[in-house]
Scaffold this motif. Structure first.
Motif, PDB file in Angstrom:
ATOM      1  N   GLU A 183       3.655   1.669  -1.231  1.00  0.00           N
ATOM      2  CA  GLU A 183       4.282   1.866  -2.541  1.00  0.00           C
ATOM      3  C   GLU A 183       3.334   2.595  -3.489  1.00  0.00           C
ATOM      4  O   GLU A 183       3.777   3.333  -4.372  1.00  0.00           O
ATOM      5  CB  GLU A 183       4.726   0.526  -3.133  1.00  0.00           C
ATOM      6  CG  GLU A 183       5.990   0.014  -2.459  1.00  0.00           C
ATOM      7  CD  GLU A 183       6.504  -1.287  -3.070  1.00  0.00           C
ATOM      8  OE1 GLU A 183       6.007  -1.695  -4.129  1.00  0.00           O
ATOM      9  OE2 GLU A 183       7.399  -1.881  -2.452  1.00  0.00           O
ATOM     10  N   ALA A 184       2.027   2.408  -3.287  1.00  0.00           N
ATOM     11  CA  ALA A 184       1.054   3.152  -4.096  1.00  0.00           C
ATOM     12  C   ALA A 184       1.218   4.650  -3.819  1.00  0.00           C
ATOM     13  O   ALA A 184       1.153   5.484  -4.729  1.00  0.00           O
ATOM     14  CB  ALA A 184      -0.356   2.698  -3.748  1.00  0.00           C
ATOM     15  N   LYS A 189       0.817  -1.215   0.000  1.00  0.00           N
ATOM     16  CA  LYS A 189       0.000   0.000   0.000  1.00  0.00           C
ATOM     17  C   LYS A 189       0.850   1.265   0.000  1.00  0.00           C
ATOM     18  O   LYS A 189       0.551   2.234  -0.691  1.00  0.00           O
ATOM     19  CB  LYS A 189      -0.922  -0.016   1.211  1.00  0.00           C
ATOM     20  CG  LYS A 189      -2.057  -0.999   1.072  1.00  0.00           C
ATOM     21  CD  LYS A 189      -2.984  -0.924   2.254  1.00  0.00           C
ATOM     22  CE  LYS A 189      -4.246  -1.737   1.989  1.00  0.00           C
ATOM     23  NZ  LYS A 189      -5.230  -1.561   3.047  1.00  0.00           N
ATOM     24  N   ILE A 241      -4.889   9.466  -6.488  1.00  0.00           N
ATOM     25  CA  ILE A 241      -3.964   9.643  -5.354  1.00  0.00           C
ATOM     26  C   ILE A 241      -3.020  10.812  -5.648  1.00  0.00           C
ATOM     27  O   ILE A 241      -2.763  11.652  -4.785  1.00  0.00           O
ATOM     28  CB  ILE A 241      -3.164   8.346  -5.077  1.00  0.00           C
ATOM     29  CG1 ILE A 241      -4.113   7.199  -4.763  1.00  0.00           C
ATOM     30  CG2 ILE A 241      -2.193   8.545  -3.918  1.00  0.00           C
ATOM     31  CD1 ILE A 241      -3.426   5.842  -4.648  1.00  0.00           C
ATOM     32  N   LYS A 293      11.646  -2.399  -6.816  1.00  0.00           N
ATOM     33  CA  LYS A 293      10.513  -3.336  -6.756  1.00  0.00           C
ATOM     34  C   LYS A 293      10.906  -4.707  -7.306  1.00  0.00           C
ATOM     35  O   LYS A 293      10.474  -5.735  -6.788  1.00  0.00           O
ATOM     36  CB  LYS A 293       9.334  -2.774  -7.561  1.00  0.00           C
ATOM     37  CG  LYS A 293       8.629  -1.627  -6.854  1.00  0.00           C
ATOM     38  CD  LYS A 293       7.585  -1.002  -7.766  1.00  0.00           C
ATOM     39  CE  LYS A 293       7.027   0.264  -7.168  1.00  0.00           C
ATOM     40  NZ  LYS A 293       6.157   0.986  -8.115  1.00  0.00           N
ATOM     41  N   PRO A 314      -9.347   0.308  -3.873  1.00  0.00           N
ATOM     42  CA  PRO A 314      -8.262   1.285  -3.961  1.00  0.00           C
ATOM     43  C   PRO A 314      -8.523   2.329  -5.041  1.00  0.00           C
ATOM     44  O   PRO A 314      -9.072   2.024  -6.098  1.00  0.00           O
ATOM     45  CB  PRO A 314      -7.048   0.425  -4.324  1.00  0.00           C
ATOM     46  CG  PRO A 314      -7.419  -0.967  -4.038  1.00  0.00           C
ATOM     47  CD  PRO A 314      -8.897  -1.060  -4.149  1.00  0.00           C
ATOM     48  N   ASP A 359       4.404   5.787  -5.442  1.00  0.00           N
ATOM     49  CA  ASP A 359       4.199   5.980  -6.888  1.00  0.00           C
ATOM     50  C   ASP A 359       3.542   7.340  -7.140  1.00  0.00           C
ATOM     51  O   ASP A 359       3.882   8.031  -8.106  1.00  0.00           O
ATOM     52  CB  ASP A 359       3.316   4.854  -7.451  1.00  0.00           C
ATOM     53  CG  ASP A 359       4.073   3.528  -7.504  1.00  0.00           C
ATOM     54  OD1 ASP A 359       5.319   3.561  -7.434  1.00  0.00           O
ATOM     55  OD2 ASP A 359       3.420   2.477  -7.612  1.00  0.00           O
ATOM     56  N   ALA A 360       2.604   7.687  -6.261  1.00  0.00           N
ATOM     57  CA  ALA A 360       1.953   8.994  -6.407  1.00  0.00           C
ATOM     58  C   ALA A 360       2.959  10.115  -6.191  1.00  0.00           C
ATOM     59  O   ALA A 360       2.923  11.141  -6.884  1.00  0.00           O
ATOM     60  CB  ALA A 360       0.805   9.112  -5.406  1.00  0.00           C
ATOM     61  N   ASP A 399      -7.402   4.973  -7.961  1.00  0.00           N
ATOM     62  CA  ASP A 399      -6.356   4.808  -8.976  1.00  0.00           C
ATOM     63  C   ASP A 399      -5.226   5.813  -8.740  1.00  0.00           C
ATOM     64  O   ASP A 399      -5.371   6.785  -7.972  1.00  0.00           O
ATOM     65  CB  ASP A 399      -6.924   4.883 -10.400  1.00  0.00           C
ATOM     66  CG  ASP A 399      -7.448   6.259 -10.761  1.00  0.00           C
ATOM     67  OD1 ASP A 399      -6.763   7.254 -10.442  1.00  0.00           O
ATOM     68  OD2 ASP A 399      -8.540   6.339 -11.353  1.00  0.00           O
ATOM     69  N   ALA A 400      -4.110   5.546  -9.400  1.00  0.00           N
ATOM     70  CA  ALA A 400      -2.884   6.330  -9.157  1.00  0.00           C
ATOM     71  C   ALA A 400      -3.105   7.819  -9.437  1.00  0.00           C
ATOM     72  O   ALA A 400      -2.581   8.676  -8.723  1.00  0.00           O
ATOM     73  CB  ALA A 400      -1.760   5.793 -10.040  1.00  0.00           C
ATOM     74  N   VAL A 450      -6.212   3.328  -0.369  1.00  0.00           N
ATOM     75  CA  VAL A 450      -4.956   2.859  -0.983  1.00  0.00           C
ATOM     76  C   VAL A 450      -4.892   1.348  -0.922  1.00  0.00           C
ATOM     77  O   VAL A 450      -5.230   0.764   0.094  1.00  0.00           O
ATOM     78  CB  VAL A 450      -3.750   3.474  -0.241  1.00  0.00           C
ATOM     79  CG1 VAL A 450      -2.448   2.994  -0.847  1.00  0.00           C
ATOM     80  CG2 VAL A 450      -3.815   4.989  -0.302  1.00  0.00           C
TER      81      VAL A 450
END
Lengths: 184, 184
Positions: free
Chosen positions: A4-5, A2, B119, B83, B113, A8-9, B115-116, B184
């Motif tokens: 890492e999400a 989580k 976020i 990763k 969740p 990424d943002a 989406d990117a 998330v």
């Protein structure tokens, strides 16, 4: 994962924030550590000097016959009606009540005569000894008044403060008077 | 050389573009990669890959500003490496630590969740609300993966203050993400 999400943002942050973060921070007015240490050392030195050289507490309050001799001389004995022959052959002793008020230790010394704490005639001090007092005290200073040319002194030392009372004969007033010689 | 001229060199297919980029931003790129990977060899590889990626993407792209474009390439390449390999070996970089810190920002809400893009928008909106100084500190920590010590030196604040400021920011971010309905 989580988190890492979120990372990424963060990777896709607006360009303006990425650029902004590389701009230098405004200089803060903070003294470098070396200056801070020097200032602290100077403050310590100043404190030590203050402890060593600045008088502690305050001087004792002294009253003679209930009057303050630092304000004006206190007449303790008038000789207006004295017959010359008596003055020549009689030795008169004068008891001078001295009241000392202090919150600290006071050391009292005299240059002549004797000194005792009121009500305690058993312990009489002369010029060779000093009397240590703690707090307030009522003293009796006994002085021979035979020689008008002699000056007597009573010194009260409280910490670094010193008060000196002088008993002397005032020719113009024809009186024995006590006055403050100096105050430290 | 200014960024516009560097981008111009890329467009002219002049290999000097790489050396100029390296001279101006090599150190920054190396820091970003090292912050994530914690390994100098891997970081160097990532930076070289980033230059190659630049060469391939400019043209057709004409990034303006140039630095965030480059920083994002380095960061994404390093994150991909992280990763891909973090299950095989444990990295000791600041990224691993900052990743743990970001756990605190994850909303408690259990739902599908976001989406990117959502976020990212929420994160940008959150940063927009912050004071510039706090925002810069956040970006230095979580985008550039700088250590608390490095940020303290840059800002002139103590490490303790940086830690508590980041802690408060993470709490605020969590509240913000929850209020935006982000999961998330």
């Amino acid at each position: 994962m989580k988190n890492e999400a979120l990372q990424d943002a963060v990777s896709m942050l607006d360009d303006k924030y990425i650029e902004e973060a590389q701009q230098p921070f405004p200089k803060r007015k903070i003294a470098p550590t070396a200056i801070k240490i020097c200032l602290a050392a100077a403050a310590c030195a100043a404190t030590v000097c203050a402890v060593m050289f600045i008088p502690h507490g305050r001087a004792a309050d002294i009253l003679v016959f209930g009057k303050n001799p630092s304000a004006s001389p206190v007449a303790v004995r008038s000789c207006d009606n004295e017959v010359g022959v008596i003055r020549a052959f009689a030795v008169e002793y004068l008891d001078i009540p001295v009241s000392i008020t202090s919150s600290d230790k006071t050391v009292v010394g005299i240059s002549g005569g004797t000194l005792y704490v009121e009500g305690d005639k058993e312990n009489v001090y002369n010029a060779d000894f000093e009397l240590e007092l703690f707090g307030n005290a009522s003293l009796v200073w006994t002085v021979p008044l035979s020689d008008r040319s002699v000056e007597y002194e009573l010194t009260a030392q409280t910490g670094k403060h010193s008060r000196v009372l002088t008993l002397s004969f005032d020719e113009s007033e024809n009186k024995w008077t006590v006055c403050e010689k100096s105050a430290g | 050389m200014d960024d516009e001229k560097i981008v111009g060199l890329f467009w002219q297919r002049d290999e000097k573009a790489i050396s100029e980029t390296s001279a101006k931003y090599g150190k920054l790129c190396g820091k970003i990669a090292y912050g994530i990977l914690g390994n100098p060899q891997d970081s160097e590889e990532i930076v070289n890959s980033a230059y190659l990626r630049l060469w391939e993407s400019i043209p057709p792209k004409k990034p303006n500003p140039f630095m965030p474009f480059l920083a994002k390439i380095v960061r994404n390449l390093a994150l991909n490496r992280y990763k891909a390999e973090h299950t095989q070996k444990r990295y000791a970089g600041e990224f691993a630590v900052s990743l743990d810190e970001l756990d605190e920002c994850i909303p408690d809400k259990k739902s599908a969740p976001s989406d990117a893009g959502q976020i990212r928008e929420a994160l940008n909106a959150f940063l927009e609300e912050q004071k510039p100084e706090s925002r810069k500190i956040f970006v230095l920590r979580y985008f550039y993966c700088e250590s608390i010590e490095e940020i303290a030196v840059k800002t002139g604040y103590s490490e303790g203050k940086i830690k508590s400021l980041l802690f408060r920011l993470r709490q605020k971010l969590k509240t913000h993400l929850e209020s935006e309905g982000i999961s998330v």
